[in-house]
Design an enzyme around this catalytic site. Structure first.
Site, PDB file in Angstrom:
ATOM      1  N   LYS A  85      -0.003  -5.771  -8.332  1.00 23.33           N
ATOM      2  CA  LYS A  85       1.328  -5.290  -8.740  1.00 23.33           C
ATOM      3  C   LYS A  85       1.519  -5.503 -10.241  1.00 23.33           C
ATOM      4  O   LYS A  85       0.550  -5.436 -10.995  1.00 23.33           O
ATOM      5  CB  LYS A  85       2.421  -5.950  -7.889  1.00 23.33           C
ATOM      6  CG  LYS A  85       2.123  -5.822  -6.391  1.00 23.33           C
ATOM      7  CD  LYS A  85       3.284  -6.164  -5.514  1.00 23.33           C
ATOM      8  CE  LYS A  85       2.857  -6.024  -4.060  1.00 23.33           C
ATOM      9  NZ  LYS A  85       3.936  -6.200  -3.112  1.00 23.33           N
ATOM     10  N   ASN A  87      -3.793  -6.144  -4.326  1.00 26.26           N
ATOM     11  CA  ASN A  87      -2.822  -5.388  -5.118  1.00 26.26           C
ATOM     12  C   ASN A  87      -2.049  -6.370  -6.003  1.00 26.26           C
ATOM     13  O   ASN A  87      -1.172  -7.082  -5.525  1.00 26.26           O
ATOM     14  CB  ASN A  87      -1.866  -4.654  -4.154  1.00 26.26           C
ATOM     15  CG  ASN A  87      -0.747  -3.945  -4.885  1.00 26.26           C
ATOM     16  OD1 ASN A  87      -0.773  -3.786  -6.096  1.00 26.26           O
ATOM     17  ND2 ASN A  87       0.257  -3.513  -4.131  1.00 26.26           N
ATOM     18  N   GLU A 107       6.833   0.247  -2.738  1.00 25.03           N
ATOM     19  CA  GLU A 107       7.611   0.001  -3.970  1.00 25.03           C
ATOM     20  C   GLU A 107       7.710   1.278  -4.801  1.00 25.03           C
ATOM     21  O   GLU A 107       8.711   1.513  -5.478  1.00 25.03           O
ATOM     22  CB  GLU A 107       6.978  -1.154  -4.758  1.00 25.03           C
ATOM     23  CG  GLU A 107       7.255  -2.495  -4.077  1.00 25.03           C
ATOM     24  CD  GLU A 107       6.146  -3.527  -4.210  1.00 25.03           C
ATOM     25  OE1 GLU A 107       5.312  -3.407  -5.125  1.00 25.03           O
ATOM     26  OE2 GLU A 107       6.109  -4.457  -3.375  1.00 25.03           O
ATOM     27  N   SER A 124       2.605  -9.674   3.655  1.00 30.02           N
ATOM     28  CA  SER A 124       2.529 -11.122   3.862  1.00 30.02           C
ATOM     29  C   SER A 124       1.255 -11.550   4.595  1.00 30.02           C
ATOM     30  O   SER A 124       1.265 -12.512   5.373  1.00 30.02           O
ATOM     31  CB  SER A 124       3.780 -11.635   4.595  1.00 30.02           C
ATOM     32  OG  SER A 124       4.916 -11.403   3.805  1.00 30.02           O
ATOM     33  N   GLU A 180       1.742  -0.813   5.970  1.00 30.79           N
ATOM     34  CA  GLU A 180       2.471  -1.931   5.387  1.00 30.79           C
ATOM     35  C   GLU A 180       3.948  -1.831   5.771  1.00 30.79           C
ATOM     36  O   GLU A 180       4.719  -1.128   5.110  1.00 30.79           O
ATOM     37  CB  GLU A 180       2.364  -1.883   3.856  1.00 30.79           C
ATOM     38  CG  GLU A 180       0.949  -1.995   3.331  1.00 30.79           C
ATOM     39  CD  GLU A 180       0.945  -2.525   1.899  1.00 30.79           C
ATOM     40  OE1 GLU A 180       0.327  -3.558   1.671  1.00 30.79           O
ATOM     41  OE2 GLU A 180       1.590  -1.918   1.028  1.00 30.79           O
ATOM     42  N   GLY A 236       5.993  -9.104   0.877  1.00 32.67           N
ATOM     43  CA  GLY A 236       6.552 -10.129  -0.004  1.00 32.67           C
ATOM     44  C   GLY A 236       7.622 -10.995   0.638  1.00 32.67           C
ATOM     45  O   GLY A 236       8.336 -11.725  -0.050  1.00 32.67           O
ATOM     46  N   HIS A 241       2.583   3.392  -2.264  1.00 32.42           N
ATOM     47  CA  HIS A 241       3.040   2.044  -1.933  1.00 32.42           C
ATOM     48  C   HIS A 241       4.562   2.071  -1.752  1.00 32.42           C
ATOM     49  O   HIS A 241       5.261   2.817  -2.444  1.00 32.42           O
ATOM     50  CB  HIS A 241       2.648   1.062  -3.049  1.00 32.42           C
ATOM     51  CG  HIS A 241       2.892  -0.361  -2.649  1.00 32.42           C
ATOM     52  ND1 HIS A 241       4.148  -0.935  -2.717  1.00 32.42           N
ATOM     53  CD2 HIS A 241       2.065  -1.308  -2.143  1.00 32.42           C
ATOM     54  CE1 HIS A 241       4.071  -2.178  -2.273  1.00 32.42           C
ATOM     55  NE2 HIS A 241       2.813  -2.428  -1.922  1.00 32.42           N
TER      56      HIS A 241
HETATM   57  P1  PGA Z   1       2.341  -8.991   0.017  1.00 30.75           P
HETATM   58  O1  PGA Z   1       2.249  -7.498  -0.533  1.00 30.75           O
HETATM   59  O2  PGA Z   1       0.974  -9.372   0.520  1.00 30.75           O
HETATM   60  O3  PGA Z   1       2.771  -9.821  -1.171  1.00 30.75           O
HETATM   61  O4  PGA Z   1       3.349  -8.993   1.108  1.00 30.75           O
HETATM   62  C1  PGA Z   1       1.436  -6.543   0.072  1.00 30.75           C
HETATM   63  C2  PGA Z   1       1.547  -5.243  -0.677  1.00 30.75           C
HETATM   64  O5  PGA Z   1       2.652  -4.924  -1.144  1.00 30.75           O
HETATM   65  O6  PGA Z   1       0.561  -4.514  -0.842  1.00 30.75           O
END
Ligand code: PGA
Length: 282
Positions: A36, A34, A129, A245, A199, A205, A127
Site C-alpha cells: 500500500k 501489498n 481501496e 487480515s 478480499e 486492515g 483493490h
Molecule cells: P490486510 O490488507 O492484510 O492489512 O488486511 C490486505 C489487502 O488490503 O490487500
C-alpha cells in the site's frame, strides 16, 4: 467440496498422459505482499533485503514453481526493487494500480508500459481501496485488465463484499457481479493468466479475518462461476487467493482449504519475518 471432488474425479478417471498434463498445469499457490502507501526508498530496500535474507536462511523447500512470491511496493520503489530481485529471481514484482490508457495527458498517472519498464510483471487491479476512495467501477477495471494483459503483464484482480453486503446476505451476488463485469469479457486463454484475490472489505486492515469456512465457501463459489463461464480446466487452474487480515498466525489454516491458493497480504507483508512465515504456510 464440489470442485475439490471434481479435481479428484479427474485424477481418478483421466488416462495417464492427461494426468501428467493436469499436474503440470495445476494452479500455483501465490503469496503477494501489498505494501500500500508505505515505505520510503530506504525503508523499502531494507525490507526486501530482510525478506531475501530470511528466504536464504529458511528457504522454501518445495519447488519454487509451485509457489509464486510477489512483492507489491509503491511505484517509486519498483525499479530499485526490481534490481534487488535479480539476486532472487523467484520473487516477482507487482504494481498496485495502473491507468486504463496506454499513454497521454493524464497528469499524475502511471501506465502499464512504465510499470513493465520498471521491471514488474504483475499489476493489482480493483483493490477495494481503489474502488472506494478512487471510485473505480467494474467497467473501468475491465479496461485496466485488458490493457495489463495486452502489454504482457499479469493482473491480480480483487473482489469482495462490504460488511453491509455480507450482513444483508447479498455477498455472493456482489462478488459475482465484480467477477463477471471485470473479467468475463476475456477469452479463456487470457482469463487463465489472471490471479483472483477474494478480499472481503470488512476483513481488510481490521484484524477480523474471514473464517477458513467463509473463505472456502466464497473461493469455491468463484471457481464455480469460472467453470460455468469457461470450463472445468480453466476453473481448476485459476489461482484464487484470500486477503483481509491474513497473518502469520492464521495463514496456514486459511490456506489449507482446497480452494484457497495463498494470500494477498497487507499489514503483515511489511514485517519480513511475518511475511516469510506466511510464504511458508502456502
Ligand atoms: P490486510 O490488507 O492484510 O492489512 O488486511 C490486505 C489487502 O488490503 O490487500
Amino acid at each position: 467440496m464440489r470442485l475439490f471432488l471434481i479435481k479428484l474425479k479427474k485424477i481418478i478417471f483421466l488416462p495417464t498422459n492427461k494426468l501428467i498434463y493436469q499436474q503440470n498445469n495445476m494452479r500455483t499457490n501465490v503469496v503477494a505482499g501489498n505494501w500500500k502507501m508505505n515505505k520510503t526508498i530506504e525503508e523499502g530496500i531494507q525490507l526486501v533485503k530482510e525478506i531475501q535474507q530470511l528466504l536464504k536462511t529458511y528457504p522454501v523447500t518445495r519447488s519454487m514453481e509451485s509457489i509464486k512470491i510477489i512483492l507489491s511496493p509503491p511505484f517509486t520503489l519498483l525499479k530499485i526493487i526490481s534490481d534487488l530481485l535479480k539476486e532472487t529471481p523467484f520473487i516477482n514484482l507487482a504494481a498496485q494500480n495502473c491507468h486504463s490508457e496506454e499513454k497521454g495527458a493524464f497528469t499524475g498517472e502511471i501506465s502499464v508500459g512504465m510499470i513493465k519498464s520498471a521491471g514488474a510483471s504483475y499489476v493489482i487491479i480493483g483493490h477495494s481501496e481503489r474502488r472506494t476512495y478512487f471510485n473505480e467501477t467494474d467497467a473501468l477495471l475491465a479496461k485496466k485488465i485488458k490493457v495489463v494483459l495486452s502489454n504482457g503483464l499479469l493482473p491480480i484482480y480483487c473482489c469482495g463484499e462490504k460488511l453491509q453486503e455480507r450482513n444483508a446476505g447479498v455477498y455472493f451476488e456482489v462478488v459475482k457481479n465484480q467477477i463477471s463485469e471485470g473479467l468475463f469479457h476475456l477469452p479463456p486463454g487470457e482469463f487463465s493468466k489472471v490471479v483472483i484475490a477474494y478480499e472481503p472489505v470488512w476483513a481488510i486492515g481490521t484484524g477480523l479475518n474471514a473464517t477458513p469456512e467463509q473463505a472456502e465457501e466464497m473461493h469455491m463459489y468463484i471457481r464455480s462461476l469460472i467453470e460455468e463461464k469457461y470450463d472445468i480446466d480453466v476453473a481448476t487452474d485459476t489461482s484464487i487467493i484470500y486477503g483481509g487480515s491474513c497473518n502469520a498466525k492464521n495463514a496456514r489454516e486459511l490456506f489449507s482449504n482446497p480452494d484457497v491458493d495463498g494470500g494477498l497480504i497487507g499489514g503483515a507483508s511489511l514485517i519480513a519475518g511475518d511475511f516469510v512465515q506466511i510464504i511458508h504456510s502456502a
